[in-house]
Design an enzyme around this catalytic site. Structure first.
Site, PDB file in Angstrom:
ATOM      1  N   GLN A 130      24.348  -0.179  -8.393  1.00 29.55           N
ATOM      2  CA  GLN A 130      23.958  -1.462  -8.989  1.00 29.55           C
ATOM      3  C   GLN A 130      22.980  -1.187 -10.134  1.00 29.55           C
ATOM      4  O   GLN A 130      21.858  -0.749  -9.895  1.00 29.55           O
ATOM      5  CB  GLN A 130      23.293  -2.292  -7.883  1.00 29.55           C
ATOM      6  CG  GLN A 130      22.687  -3.583  -8.313  1.00 29.55           C
ATOM      7  CD  GLN A 130      21.522  -3.958  -7.383  1.00 29.55           C
ATOM      8  OE1 GLN A 130      21.330  -3.338  -6.351  1.00 29.55           O
ATOM      9  NE2 GLN A 130      20.764  -4.944  -7.776  1.00 29.55           N
ATOM     10  N   SER A 133      17.773  -3.027 -12.746  1.00 32.34           N
ATOM     11  CA  SER A 133      16.413  -2.872 -13.272  1.00 32.34           C
ATOM     12  C   SER A 133      16.391  -2.032 -14.534  1.00 32.34           C
ATOM     13  O   SER A 133      17.241  -1.167 -14.736  1.00 32.34           O
ATOM     14  CB  SER A 133      15.520  -2.195 -12.231  1.00 32.34           C
ATOM     15  OG  SER A 133      15.349  -3.025 -11.128  1.00 32.34           O
ATOM     16  N   SER A 165      19.812   3.289  -7.324  1.00 36.46           N
ATOM     17  CA  SER A 165      20.027   4.097  -6.122  1.00 36.46           C
ATOM     18  C   SER A 165      21.427   4.672  -6.155  1.00 36.46           C
ATOM     19  O   SER A 165      22.390   3.959  -6.393  1.00 36.46           O
ATOM     20  CB  SER A 165      19.895   3.252  -4.856  1.00 36.46           C
ATOM     21  OG  SER A 165      18.704   2.530  -4.882  1.00 36.46           O
ATOM     22  N   GLU A 248      21.500  -9.075  -1.159  1.00 36.86           N
ATOM     23  CA  GLU A 248      20.562  -7.987  -0.864  1.00 36.86           C
ATOM     24  C   GLU A 248      19.665  -8.368   0.303  1.00 36.86           C
ATOM     25  O   GLU A 248      19.374  -7.563   1.170  1.00 36.86           O
ATOM     26  CB  GLU A 248      19.696  -7.695  -2.095  1.00 36.86           C
ATOM     27  CG  GLU A 248      18.671  -6.586  -1.858  1.00 36.86           C
ATOM     28  CD  GLU A 248      17.990  -6.143  -3.144  1.00 36.86           C
ATOM     29  OE1 GLU A 248      17.737  -6.995  -3.998  1.00 36.86           O
ATOM     30  OE2 GLU A 248      17.732  -4.937  -3.264  1.00 36.86           O
ATOM     31  N   GLU A 376       4.507  -9.358  -3.958  1.00 38.45           N
ATOM     32  CA  GLU A 376       4.139 -10.570  -4.690  1.00 38.45           C
ATOM     33  C   GLU A 376       5.360 -11.444  -4.991  1.00 38.45           C
ATOM     34  O   GLU A 376       5.298 -12.680  -4.888  1.00 38.45           O
ATOM     35  CB  GLU A 376       3.432 -10.195  -6.000  1.00 38.45           C
ATOM     36  CG  GLU A 376       2.065  -9.559  -5.792  1.00 38.45           C
ATOM     37  CD  GLU A 376       2.104  -8.109  -5.303  1.00 38.45           C
ATOM     38  OE1 GLU A 376       3.179  -7.468  -5.419  1.00 38.45           O
ATOM     39  OE2 GLU A 376       1.091  -7.615  -4.790  1.00 38.45           O
TER      40      GLU A 376
END
Lengths: 409, 373
Positions: A130, A133, A165, A248, A376
């Protein structure tokens, strides 16, 4: 209120147990991993295990039958995971493809693509990664900059992805790109899948603080993707990416590594100035605190299972799992090292208690608090989706992406 | 897998919430806070008419004979509403002690009245600051008479019947303690009200001076019975604490949504959002631990001692966190007498101590966990 399986669930569980007893290897120690046991053989053996699992109908339990799945229920998937956890099984090879990407294909791919790709992924013949990011787009994923420019019936991709990953062993990937920098941030994105052997892709391993390399940087230089491999509309990539990310949260399972019982073991076996650590009141209080939270998470999972068992969508209570567990794993690991006192510095598995599981955990746990949503971001999600609090004031909403201020590098 | 309350139990919960919404609204709770009445008599009568006190008392002793899951459901609603009544003392403690240790005659004599709410029971354990143990307890019983001072005794000033922990032999071993039933209306009992941090729940100082006392359970079994009794009560009070924590979180959320500062609702600031999420996370962990305690209590499982201690610790921390951060979320208005924040804050601290502090329960929990291994 009871913990017993329904008749159907019990039948499924016993079938799962029977298959695992015949086809999987028991763990030799609590933390033994597939990769550690099989070394260079790990990947081919993982694919072999996955193929046999798929043939027996235990991969893709909730998938539709026409694409190779079992057509089963979510509770069966949970039962399978519980049973498989007792054995050594390959982890980190197939979860992203099967748990996140294939559900996205089911939602957006053509019928022909759905018949071509998911069955092969299910059997472990093809591994997926995937590509989301980027260096400038982590928690704020929609800030991504990898460019996609239309050229005839192809798109040409240039840019960089990070934290991918398993990219180094992947056959296919899904990538979110910026196709229109003049549109507002979330509106100029387009989503594709691609062959990871395409010319122009360069993969570099990232070495983590633990010394392990689970992630990669992936560079795109004039990589061509046919328009037929676009998922969703041009400019509609954000919605497709959300589909992947929603899955996810269903995929992220329990964290691996030493848990409360192992910490108790250290407290039992370690001598402090006044005797065993376990006899120390301060140590006992902290152990009690962590036990209570660990149990709270465990019973929360049973509440989620109850909803699944009834065919309901689990409530928001599931969202607290990783938030609590990841921070607690870090605190417990650091405390276990404190109990070992000066000896706690040693991370040589031949010398440190429990083969240095806690020393390893101190170095790997910061990553658990970041992957699949930082503490967060998870708190923001719970605040907005569970408690219904207003979203933060946005300064990036109605501005062309190219005009947004960016980090200085 | 069915780790949830049943549909019937959820109907009961809705009925209880509706009833308490009408009869135990904050304004009613405030009347007890600000008035002289030790508890809300009218509310207590109404609860008795609903049959709540007899929920888990067997029909053969005049109860409704439902079960502990139903009692947990009611407890959560009582906690949410802060209902100012002696329910916990009378039912989770006095009635439970009778069910645990009472002879058939004792059960027949007292349980039907407790189930009807005609008699109020209480549990007299503490003797001032510090943890009451076989070493420290000075109240002495011999030859059917009891002498000593218990303080604070929840609802001790209004109860008719007390289950009293007293010494029956010298020495500091567990077998030095026994339980007694004492009719508080008898001669030799002097009672005064005691001011506590939460005036919406009544407390007394009870002085026994040769008052008639009837053994409850075997002589020397007191410490073991107290442990069992507190485990059972801990699960029920955990539901009250979960209910209270939910109410405090709801209150903080509502205020933060409506309070504007710097041109936006304060609920849109991450500092406030994350504070509320911390409250929510603690609450959900506590709720799940309480559910497990409810399962253990309702099935009388061998896991009850561990489950009860975990539920107690988890719920105590969740309610305290929710109650104190609710005040902070309100800012200055949060510590005014006028706003209701302090009602939850007071109750949170009271319940945190009433069956023994979290510190003590953590040590109990570890003792139980490491003994089992």
């Amino acid at each position: 209120m009871d913990f017993t399986d329904t008749k159907d669930e019990a039948a499924f569980r016993s079938a799962a147990r029977a298959w695992l007893a015949k086809n999987a290897e028991p763990k030799r120690g609590a933390f033994e991993t597939w990769d550690a046991r099989y070394g260079d053989e790990a990947l081919p053996r993982a694919k072999d295990y996955q193929r046999r699992k798929a043939e027996a109908g235990f991969a893709g339990i909730t998938w539709p039958k026409e694409y190779g799945g079992r057509g089963g229920t979510a509770i069966e998937q949970v039962i399978w995971s519980q049973e498989e956890l007792e054995y050594i099984a390959p982890r980190g090879y197939f979860e992203i493809g099967l748990g996140m990407i294939m559900p996205t294909l089911f939602a957006y791919a053509t019928e022909e693509q759905k018949r071509r790709y998911p069955p092969k992924a299910l059997r472990g013949d093809e591994i997926w990664c995937q590509l989301f990011s980027e260096p400038a787009a982590g928690s704020d994923l929609a800030g991504l900059r990898t460019r996609a420019v239309k050229d005839g019936s192809d798109w040409v991709i240039n840019g960089q992805k990070i934290w991918t990953s398993g990219a180094h062993r992947a056959d296919y990937g899904v990538v979110v790109t910026r196709s229109d920098p003049n549109a507002a941030k979330h509106k100029g994105l387009t989503y594709f899948f691609l062959d990871m052997k395409s010319p122009g892709i360069e993969i570099r391993r990232i070495k983590q603080i633990s010394g392990a390399s689970n992630f990669n940087e992936v560079y795109f230089t004039d990589v061509r993707i046919p328009d037929s491999q676009r998922l969703g509309a041009v400019g509609g990539g954000w919605g497709v990416a959300i589909t992947t990310l929603m899955n996810e949260r269903l995929t992220s399972g329990e964290l691996r590594g030493p848990d409360w019982d192992e910490l108790l073991g250290i407290a039992r076996s370690t001598e402090l100035e006044d005797g065993p650590a376990l006899a120390d009141a301060g140590v006992r209080e902290r152990l009690a605190d962590w036990y209570v939270k660990r149990q709270g998470l465990r019973w929360t999972r049973f509440r989620v299972m109850t909803a699944l068992s009834r065919g309901e969508t689990p409530g928001p209570e599931n969202s607290i799992g990783k938030l609590v567990a990841a921070a607690q794993a870090q605190d417990m690991a650091a405390f276990a090292m404190d109990l070992m006192d000066m000896g706690g510095m040693v991370s040589d598995p031949e010398l440190a208690p429990m083969r240095a599981a806690f020393q390893d955990a101190v170095l790997s746990s910061p990553g658990s608090r970041i992957a699949a949503g930082t503490d967060e971001i998870l708190k923001n999600i719970i605040a907005e989706r569970v408690l219904g609090l207003p979203a933060d004031v946005r300064v990036d909403k109605d501005v062309a992406f190219k005009d947004l201020p960016a980090s200085k590098r | 897998m069915n780790f949830d309350f049943s549909d019937d139990q959820k109907v009961l919960r809705d009925q209880a919430r509706k009833f308490l919404g009408q009869h135990a609204a904050p304004a009613r709770v405030r009347k007890v806070l600000e008035g002289d009445a030790p508890y809300d008599v009218e509310l207590w009568r109404g609860m008795a008419e609903q049959g709540w006190p007899g929920t888990a008392i067997p029909e053969s002793y005049g109860g409704a004979g439902f079960g502990y899951l139903e009692l947990c459901v009611i407890a959560e609603e009582l906690g949410r509403s802060l209902a100012p009544t002696p329910f916990a003392s009378s039912i989770y403690l006095a009635a439970e002690a009778l069910l645990l240790a009472g002879s058939d005659a004792q059960k027949k004599a007292w349980l039907p009245k407790l189930a009807m709410g005609e008699t109020i029971g209480c549990f007299a354990f503490a003797e001032g600051p510090g943890t009451p143990t076989a070493k420290s307890i000075a109240t002495r019983a011999r030859d059917g008479r009891i002498s000593g001072t218990k303080m604070p005794v929840p609802d001790g000033d209004v109860a008719d019947l007390a289950v009293v922990v007293a010494r029956t032999s010298e020495g500091a071993g567990d077998d030095a303690l026994s339980l007694f039933l004492v009719d508080l209306r008898a001669n030799g009992v002097t009672r005064t009200s005691v001011k506590t941090v939460d005036p919406t729940r009544s407390h007394g100082r009870v002085v026994f001076d040769g008052a008639p006392a009837e053994p409850l359970g075997a002589t020397g079994a007191g410490a073991a019975l107290v442990r069992k009794l507190l485990d059972r009560a801990a699960v029920l009070v955990a539901f009250e604490q979960v209910g209270g924590a939910q109410a405090a979180l709801d209150m903080a959320r509502e205020y933060a949504m409506g309070r504007f500062a710097f041109g936006r609702p304060i609920a849109s600031f991450q500092a406030i959002k994350h504070k509320l999420v911390d409250m929510y996370v603690a609450l959900e962990l506590a709720r799940s631990n309480a559910y497990y305690g409810a399962w253990a209590l309702s099935t009388n499982a061998a896991e009850l001692p561990v489950a009860a201690a975990a539920a107690r610790v988890s719920a105590t921390e969740a309610f305290w966190l929710a109650a104190k951060e609710n005040i902070q979320t309100h800012g200055g208005m949060g510590f005014t007498w006028e706003f209701d924040c302090h009602l939850y804050y007071r109750r949170a601290k009271l319940l945190a101590l009433q069956l023994g502090s979290a510190r003590r329960w953590k040590h109990e929990l570890m003792a139980r966990l490491t003994k089992a291994a």
